[in-house]
Design an enzyme around this catalytic site. Sequence first.
Site: not given
Ligand code: ATP
Ligand code: MG
Length: 563
Positions: A38, A264, A274
């Site tokens: 996103e 994650r 974020k």
């Molecule tokens: P927010 O922090 O706002 O919840 P997000 O970290 O989920 O957002 P996105 O831009 O939606 O951010 O993430 C894109 C992809 O990265 C998604 O498929 C998410 O599952 C993956 N992702 C995000 N954070 C992690 C993490 N800490 N470890 C592994 N994958 C991640």
């Molecule tokens: Mg997300």
Amino acid sequence: MSIDPVTSPERTDFIRDIVAADVGDGRVETVITRFPPEPNGYLHIGHAKAICLNFGIATEFGGKCNLRFDDTNPTKEEQEYIDAIEADVRWLGFDWGDDLHFASDYFEQLYDWAVELIRSGKAYVDDLSADEIRDHRGTLTEPGRDSPWRDRPVAENLDLFERMRAGEFPNGARVLRARIDMSSPNINLRDPVLYRIVHAEHPRTGDAWCIYPTYDFAHGQSDAIEGVTHSICTLEFEVHRPLYDWLLESLPVPSRPHQYEFARLNLTHTVMSKRILRQLVTDGHVKGWDDPRMPTISGMRRRGYPAEGIRAFATIIGVSKADSVIEIGQLEHAVRDVLNRTAPRRFAVLDPVKVVIDNYPDGQAEEMEVVNNPEDPAAGTRLVPFGRELWIEREDFQEDPPPKFFRLSPGREVRLRSAYFITCTDVIKDAAGAVVELHCTYDPATRGGDSPDGRRPKATLHWLPAAQAVPAEVRLYDHLFADPFPGADGGDLFAGLDRDSETVLAGALVEPSLGSGPVGETVQFERLGYFSRDPDSTSARPVFNRTLTLKDTWAKVQAQARP
Ligand code: ATP
Ligand code: MG
């Protein structure tokens, strides 16, 4: 133990096993994955894990990985983030070819499908407010209650949904909900919201829309449009999977993707949300998204982490369904491993004190040949000017050395790396008692750093020629949070920020070969650590960020754990 992802046997994990079985059984012909950020912030090291997984699987199985922006929330999304995300994925070493996509490209198709759900009685326009919807949703132990609008006639739903799109209603006045089951044990199936009214300018579609699909409605359908075979996401989406499947089964989508979830990445001494990273930036706790202390990909790049080190880290930690917190030393270890092999060695003095070699002929100048990287003979040598006046590190001298201090002190001989042995004969101090100059003698027979009579000083120091040393700013970095688990105690996260995580040394000096060079080059300052040239550098004054010290605490921990 260091694992080189390039030479170690290919690693596998439960997701790769699933993909391999799908390909093996012929269920899937061409593997298609996607990375779906996103654009509401910069990418962080957790995203790097997801990127390496999605692009890695696509490469290993001869398929492809799309970069798809999940841009369904215009109030938080910006073009700056889109650009930064593309640059970061590319810098990490991955290529999406022609497959750069945006959920917003599918808004028209998604709208048509929403209409289709209404027609088949599987969606309705709800006039309840967000609070009322929450109130009707029930809890984990109590079923939800039906909205009074749940049985609205199809024709009325179609009319209202069309008027929602036309902009007749203000934000929050109505939503479109799936009509599934208000008593489902899975709260995600209790008539989830599919569309909300948001009168906001979208970075790509401008004001063409004032209703936007939710993540749940956009995601699976976007996957299906793109022919994604394996939609890999983090564990928090596991409870959304029944909805993901319900939507795909309710709609005439062109393909049938499947969702798989992994744990994650969490890292000690940092945060990965974020929302919090954005607050660190907007509240000025750091200098920007690419501050070298940020766990962002751009911050790590600015800090001097090579993409190869981040990819190696992703390989080493692997992929599982078990939540864990990874010791940040493990990331640093992977980065050091790469830098030790690749970073040229250079001389720099962070806190200089003058050395005058009294018996070195006045006006004489010479150049010493210095090895660029003992780990890589192909890196060759360079010449560093040497003269009567030099700089050494202030902490390499002690007037009254304690028992285990073997470096320079009055009467003691040390080696200057690739130069000569020198012996300290006199110490000059200012009125306050601070050392301002050390007088030494040198032994001309030790040129290059070896003595013909086999004398071996206990210490070898780095040095710089006083006449040619280049003034530089050096920034030392430490973890953003001193606490390994920031915020875990429920206290104020921002109070836990380490105020000393950045130390600026304005009076540092570097060897002449570092006077200019490409931003982002990372070198080892001998005996001090790895340092990377910062974009703030000017032609008059280079700026270097300390990437990492040389000390590898993670390697030590592992060595101790070994039987
Ligand atoms: P927010 O922090 O706002 O919840 P997000 O970290 O989920 O957002 P996105 O831009 O939606 O951010 O993430 C894109 C992809 O990265 C998604 O498929 C998410 O599952 C993956 N992702 C995000 N954070 C992690 C993490 N800490 N470890 C592994 N994958 C991640
Ligand atoms: Mg997300």
